[in-house]
Design a protein around this motif. Structure first.
Motif, PDB file in Angstrom:
ATOM      1  N   MET A   5      -0.494   4.382   0.886  1.00 30.02           N
ATOM      2  CA  MET A   5      -1.654   5.110   1.372  1.00 30.02           C
ATOM      3  C   MET A   5      -1.462   6.619   1.316  1.00 30.02           C
ATOM      4  O   MET A   5      -2.440   7.379   1.251  1.00 30.02           O
ATOM      5  N   GLU A  55       0.822  -1.212   0.000  1.00 30.64           N
ATOM      6  CA  GLU A  55       0.000   0.000   0.000  1.00 30.64           C
ATOM      7  C   GLU A  55       0.859   1.268   0.000  1.00 30.64           C
ATOM      8  O   GLU A  55       1.832   1.369   0.761  1.00 30.64           O
ATOM      9  N   SER A 111      -2.816  -0.301   6.025  1.00 32.97           N
ATOM     10  CA  SER A 111      -3.926  -0.990   5.374  1.00 32.97           C
ATOM     11  C   SER A 111      -3.644  -2.492   5.285  1.00 32.97           C
ATOM     12  O   SER A 111      -3.287  -3.104   6.271  1.00 32.97           O
TER      13      SER A 111
END
Length: 331
Positions: A142, A140, A290
């Motif tokens: 993010m 991820e 995540s």
């Protein structure tokens, strides 16, 4: 179930941003972030460092840990909510970095629950008889979805990747391990359960998408309602999978929950009445990565050499969708 983990790996970008660093450009304070989330710092990827790059580095480490070559892999699954492109998939890009040919590869999108979903899907595919060794990556970036003017969300997330190599269990792996009187477990994945409920989709989402406005959008969150659902659904999921498999919380050697917020973790721990020494926490150093949070934590636990044969690990996760689930694993 069919699979065992034979290798773990993780990767975090070099750039570390502390809460004090955030104070210089976000309307927040170190104390505010620590007291409400338990986060002290997060890793942020460089502008030219993509999700596929994070995934590839974590995968390299997992393959090294498994003592395998890329050509030993039958299938690649990448769990991500921040793909490099709408298409091609991040998984096929990782496949390309390994210079593999004809190895099936695909992305899986379950947001923060990606690792639990990925475990169940990988195990099912091995059980089908078509695959023996699967590279499951959670990666991820993010930071690409953050609105740095929104202090309620931008302080929560970080970038990173975790990976595991899953392989079909051999006959010797199916030995029974006595957990408690009347309860025996085989090594590898014991069980997994996944859930979703789209009626809560407005609790955590991005305000963009390919078919809606052609933009990736930024994270929007309804914190209190999300907190309540996260605690309830992960706790219920854990209790359900323990009861189903004739286990109690005392049988668990390590508990690895999704690392979203220390107060969520503490609330679950209190409800389950689990020994704090069994709870793995990386939220302070990693923030919320995540789907990557659980495999990153598992990789750190394995590297610490604290895991012993027969240890039972309990995973649980919760994410936008809403998605959630739990899994049990015997080391």
């Amino acid at each position: 179930m069919t699979c065992k983990i034979i290798g773990c790996g993780g990767y975090l970008p070099k750039k570390i941003v502390s809460n004090l660093d955030l104070e210089s450009f976000v309307d927040t304070t170190d104390e505010w972030i620590k007291s409400r989330t338990g986060i002290l710092q997060r890793h942020l990827a460089a502008s030219d460092e993509y999700t596929s790059h994070l995934a590839f580095k974590a995968a390299e480490h997992a393959l090294q840990d498994a003592n395998l070559l890329p050509t030993d892999i039958d299938l690649i699954i990448v769990c991500t909510t921040t793909p490099d492109n709408s298409f091609p998939s991040t998984a096929t890009k990782v496949q390309g970095y390994f210079a593999l040919k004809n190895t099936p590869s695909f992305d899986l999108q379950a947001v923060c629950s990606g690792f639990i979903y990925g475990l169940q899907i990988a195990d099912s595919l091995v059980a089908s008889g078509k695959y023996n060794t699967i590279l499951l990556i959670c990666a991820e970036k993010m930071s690409s979805l953050l609105d740095w003017s929104d202090r309620s969300t931008c302080v929560l997330f970080g970038d990173g990747a975790g990976a595991v190599v899953l392989q079909r269990k051999s006959a010797s792996d199916n030995r029974s391990l006595v957990v408690s009187p009347g309860t025996e477990m085989n090594s590898g994945i014991i069980d997994s359960q996944i859930y979703s409920d789209g009626s809560y989709g407005d609790l955590l989402y991005t305000d963009g998408g390919v078919s809606s406005n052609g933009q990736s959008g930024k994270i929007k969150m309804k914190g209190p309602a999300l907190f309540k659902n996260a605690v309830e659904k992960m706790t219920d999921s854990v209790i359900e999978i323990l009861v189903k498999n004739n286990l109690t919380i005392d049988d668990i050697s390590y508990f690895i929950p999704h690392q979203a917020n220390i107060r969520i973790i503490q609330s679950i721990v209190e409800r389950l009445n689990i020994n704090e020494n069994k709870v793995i926490k990386t939220i302070a150093k990693h923030a919320n990565c995540s789907a990557s949070s659980i495999p990153l934590a598992l990789s750190e636990l394995k590297s610490s050499e604290a895991l012993n044969e027969g240890d039972i690990i309990l995973f649980t996760a919760f994410g936008a969708g809403l998605t959630w689930g739990s899994a049990l694993y015997t080391w």
